[in-house]
Design an enzyme around this catalytic site. Structure first.
Site, mmCIF file in Angstrom:
data_model
loop_
_atom_site.group_PDB
_atom_site.id
_atom_site.type_symbol
_atom_site.label_atom_id
_atom_site.label_comp_id
_atom_site.label_asym_id
_atom_site.label_seq_id
_atom_site.Cartn_x
_atom_site.Cartn_y
_atom_site.Cartn_z
ATOM 1 N N ALA A 1 95.968 49.969 -23.413
ATOM 2 C CA ALA A 1 95.559 48.781 -22.661
ATOM 3 C C ALA A 1 96.694 47.760 -22.599
ATOM 4 O O ALA A 1 96.949 47.174 -21.545
ATOM 5 C CB ALA A 1 94.311 48.168 -23.286
ATOM 6 N N GLU A 2 97.366 47.535 -23.740
ATOM 7 C CA GLU A 2 98.519 46.629 -23.735
ATOM 8 C C GLU A 2 99.611 47.114 -24.667
ATOM 9 O O GLU A 2 99.338 47.686 -25.731
ATOM 10 C CB GLU A 2 98.136 45.199 -24.155
ATOM 11 C CG GLU A 2 97.842 44.266 -23.003
ATOM 12 C CD GLU A 2 96.401 44.358 -22.548
ATOM 13 O OE1 GLU A 2 96.113 43.884 -21.440
ATOM 14 O OE2 GLU A 2 95.586 44.913 -23.291
ATOM 15 N N THR A 3 100.837 46.856 -24.222
ATOM 16 C CA THR A 3 102.019 46.982 -25.063
ATOM 17 C C THR A 3 102.637 45.598 -25.167
ATOM 18 O O THR A 3 102.855 44.935 -24.149
ATOM 19 C CB THR A 3 103.024 47.982 -24.467
ATOM 20 O OG1 THR A 3 102.428 49.283 -24.434
ATOM 21 C CG2 THR A 3 104.295 48.039 -25.296
#
Length: 260
Positions: free
Chosen positions: A45-47
């Site tokens: 979903a996020e880095t």
């Protein structure tokens, strides 16, 4: 050339729960296109990417398809990496991002996010929303995300949205929420327009959920559960124009990304 990364499950006490985020601590910013490609490669979903400038850490977050202005779980994961892996001194970390100043403090075994509150405002029900969600809304509010009140926790859990239809709505994502059976409130968050059909646990969504439920329930401290397949528990507090969001986090993997 290689870069070190760490995968941390945020808002979970155990591996494979909560919301996974990838964290990179950099000496200097990479090109935007390269950071986006790295995020797409990890496909979480996020880095989060971190660069220290002065006493503060600057932080940016990328989904597999785009950069986002605010992300809670990946900030929690970034703080975990700095405290536990890089031995950042003290009990508080200051982050600078496109949404302003963020803080994360250690309180016992939990980390606590200090984020700006985003008070949702009432809206008429947008055209196609009911069809896209497949459920009837009791109330619809909005900031950069839609907040949709449903009649029960079971309705939240059972919702099976049409992600292609949701992606066409002109909002960053859609939060559905209801009074909880064992928590003050429950929620789920869908953001197919930015490459995330359903986010497992979303700190940024609680920037709107906390002031909404604090006003509705008449209490400043709230327990919350995001009832995705992985699930995650959040302890929440409204403090004026700020929200505090506390949760656990756990390291699940570390490695190197080779660029040449």
């Amino acid at each position: 050339m290689h870069l070190e990364f760490h995968q941390i499950d945020a808002f979970s006490e155990r591996p494979f729960g909560g919301n996974p985020a990838m964290v990179y601590r950099l000496d200097a910013w990479l090109a935007d296109e390269l950071m986006q490609r790295i995020a797409a490669e990890h496909n979480l979903a996020e880095t989060a990417f971190l660069v220290q400038e002065g006493a503060a850490w600057h932080i940016r977050w990328f989904t597999p398809t785009t950069e986002v202005p605010l992300c809670g779980h990946a900030t929690l994961a970034a703080a975990h990496a700095l405290f536990e892996l890089y031995k950042e001194p003290g009990e508080r970390i200051e982050f600078i991002c496109k949404s302003g100043e963020l803080r994360v403090t250690r309180e016992g075994v939990r980390l606590v996010l200090d984020f700006p509150a985003q008070v949702p405002q009432p809206l008429g029900e947008p055209q196609e929303l009911a069809k896209a969600l497949g459920v009837e809304a009791l109330e619809v509010l909005g900031t950069d995300k839609l907040l949709v009140l449903l009649d029960s926790e079971q309705a939240v859990r059972a919702c099976k949205p049409d992600f292609a239809a949701l992606a066409k709505l002109p909002w960053l994502g859609v939060i559905i929420t209801a009074v909880g059976e064992r928590h003050d409130f429950v929620s789920r968050f869908f953001a197919p327009a930015i490459g995330i059909d359903e986010d497992p646990v979303t700190g940024a969504a609680h920037c709107s959920l906390i002031p909404y439920w604090a006003q509705r329930l008449g209490k400043q401290e709230l327990s919350a559960y995001q009832c995705s397949a992985r699930g995650g528990e959040l302890l929440c507090r409204l403090e004026g124009e700020r929200v505090k969001i506390a949760g656990h986090s756990v390291l699940v993997a570390s490695g190197r990304l080779w660029l040449s």
